[in-house]
Design an enzyme around this catalytic site. Structure first.
Site, short mmCIF file in Angstrom:
data_model
loop_
_atom_site.label_atom_id
_atom_site.label_comp_id
_atom_site.label_asym_id
_atom_site.label_seq_id
_atom_site.Cartn_x
_atom_site.Cartn_y
_atom_site.Cartn_z
N SER A 162 0.84 -1.20 0.00
CA SER A 162 0.00 0.00 0.00
C SER A 162 0.87 1.25 0.00
O SER A 162 2.10 1.18 0.14
CB SER A 162 -0.91 0.01 1.23
OG SER A 162 -0.17 0.31 2.40
N SER B 211 0.89 3.70 2.25
CA SER B 211 0.92 4.38 3.54
C SER B 211 2.30 4.89 3.93
O SER B 211 2.42 5.75 4.80
CB SER B 211 0.40 3.45 4.64
OG SER B 211 1.31 2.39 4.89
N LYS C 79 5.49 0.53 9.37
CA LYS C 79 5.31 1.93 9.74
C LYS C 79 6.62 2.45 10.33
O LYS C 79 7.58 1.72 10.52
CB LYS C 79 4.19 2.10 10.78
CG LYS C 79 2.83 1.53 10.40
CD LYS C 79 2.17 2.27 9.25
CE LYS C 79 0.83 1.64 8.88
NZ LYS C 79 0.24 2.24 7.66
N SER D 79 -2.73 6.87 6.04
CA SER D 79 -2.09 5.76 6.73
C SER D 79 -2.93 5.37 7.94
O SER D 79 -3.21 6.20 8.81
CB SER D 79 -0.68 6.16 7.20
OG SER D 79 -0.14 5.16 8.06
#
Length: 300
Positions: A76, A78, A156, A260
């Site tokens: 993705s 994010s 992350k 995100s």
């Protein structure tokens, strides 16, 4: 479909090892003796032959993936602009200690995450209220607080350590009372043919160079993307996320700050969910070809 490749490797290693080991202990000598008595070369059953051949191969792969480095693919946007959809990355599996494959229990401690580290972890689940207490659920809407949490690996950036006071108001990140500085780089420029880039272009995304203190006297300089026209994420703290990061937990956010799903939604990242530290882009596939200029990029 969600599946745990480490668990599959562990299962295959055990299966091949048991088949091969039991054959050597119980059947090999008698089979060899019968073959020699008949003047023939002993032949292993097909299952044993496969187990003997594949056991060392699967074992080596399991050890390398579990304790050295593991490949992951970015699914993705994010973490854009740092990591793009289609980037294949390597994750250092011993940065924060050695963990048992599949079970993820740490048995050797080698370090802890710092602010600014890009980490891969098992998704902990969304925070939902159930009878007055918070539970982890796989349902982001919390309509079903008992929905099972999918077995997924997420990525992350760590922005809060245990004991930190972390606030996020709009674009401003504040750690322990100090605003984190960020300099405007300019408008985002990307390929409008790609869905993730097209969204950022349509929303007027801008790039910023953030200077995040790492907690050890240094600063991690990294790019973030802002697009306030797209969405308004929850602030920090919020009803589900306290001001002070609990012990044994970390706060993590994507570099694509307005696109995100991160600690602002699902709270702290438990230490036991950590898989490792991302450190290298070894391949980048844009959907139409290889982005050679991204290959070999060190992740900061």
């Amino acid at each position: 479909m969600d599946f745990d490749f480490s668990a599959i490797l562990l299962g295959l290693t055990v299966l091949f090892g048991v088949v091969w080991g039991l054959d050597r202990l119980l059947f090999y000598k008698s089979r060899k003796a019968k073959a020699e008595a008949a003047g023939k070369e002993p032949h292993e059953p097909m299952a044993v032959d496969w187990a003997r051949s594949l056991f060392p191969v699967v074992l080596v792969v399991l050890v390398l993936r579990s304790f050295v480095a593991e490949p992951f693919r970015i699914p993705s946007g994010s973490m854009m602009p740092t990591l793009d959809v289609g980037d294949f990355i390597l994750v250092n599996k011993f940065s924060y200690g050695l963990r048992l494959p599949a079970f993820n229990n740490k048995f050797v401690s080698l370090g802890e995450p710092k602010r600014g580290d890009v980490v891969v972890f098992r998704f902990p689940g969304y925070l939902c209220e159930d009878g007055g207490k918070l539970v982890r659920s796989g349902d982001q809407s919390c309509a079903d607080p008992h929905a099972p949490v999918p077995s997924q690996n997420w990525i992350k950036r760590v922005i809060g350590l245990p004991g930190d006071r972390v606030e996020m108001h709009g674009d401003q990140l504040i750690v322990n009372g100090e605003p984190v500085a960020a300099d405007l780089v300019g408008p985002y420029e990307g390929d409008p043919k790609r869905a993730e880039s097209r969204l950022m272009l349509e929303m007027g995304a801008t790039l910023w160079n953030e200077h995040l203190p790492n907690g050890e006297g240094g600063v991690v300089n990294h790019l973030t993307a802002r697009m306030p026209n797209y969405a308004v994420p929850p602030p920090l703290p919020n009803p589900h996320v306290p001001l002070v990061v609990p012990q044994g937990c970390y706060l993590a956010m994507g570099d694509n700050r307005y696109n995100s799903t991160d600690s602002r939604w699902w709270g702290c990242l438990p230490e036991q969910n950590l898989a490792g530290k991302a450190f290298l882009i070894w391949l980048s596939w844009t959907g139409s070809g290889v982005a050679f200029h991204r290959m070999g990029t060190v992740i900061h």
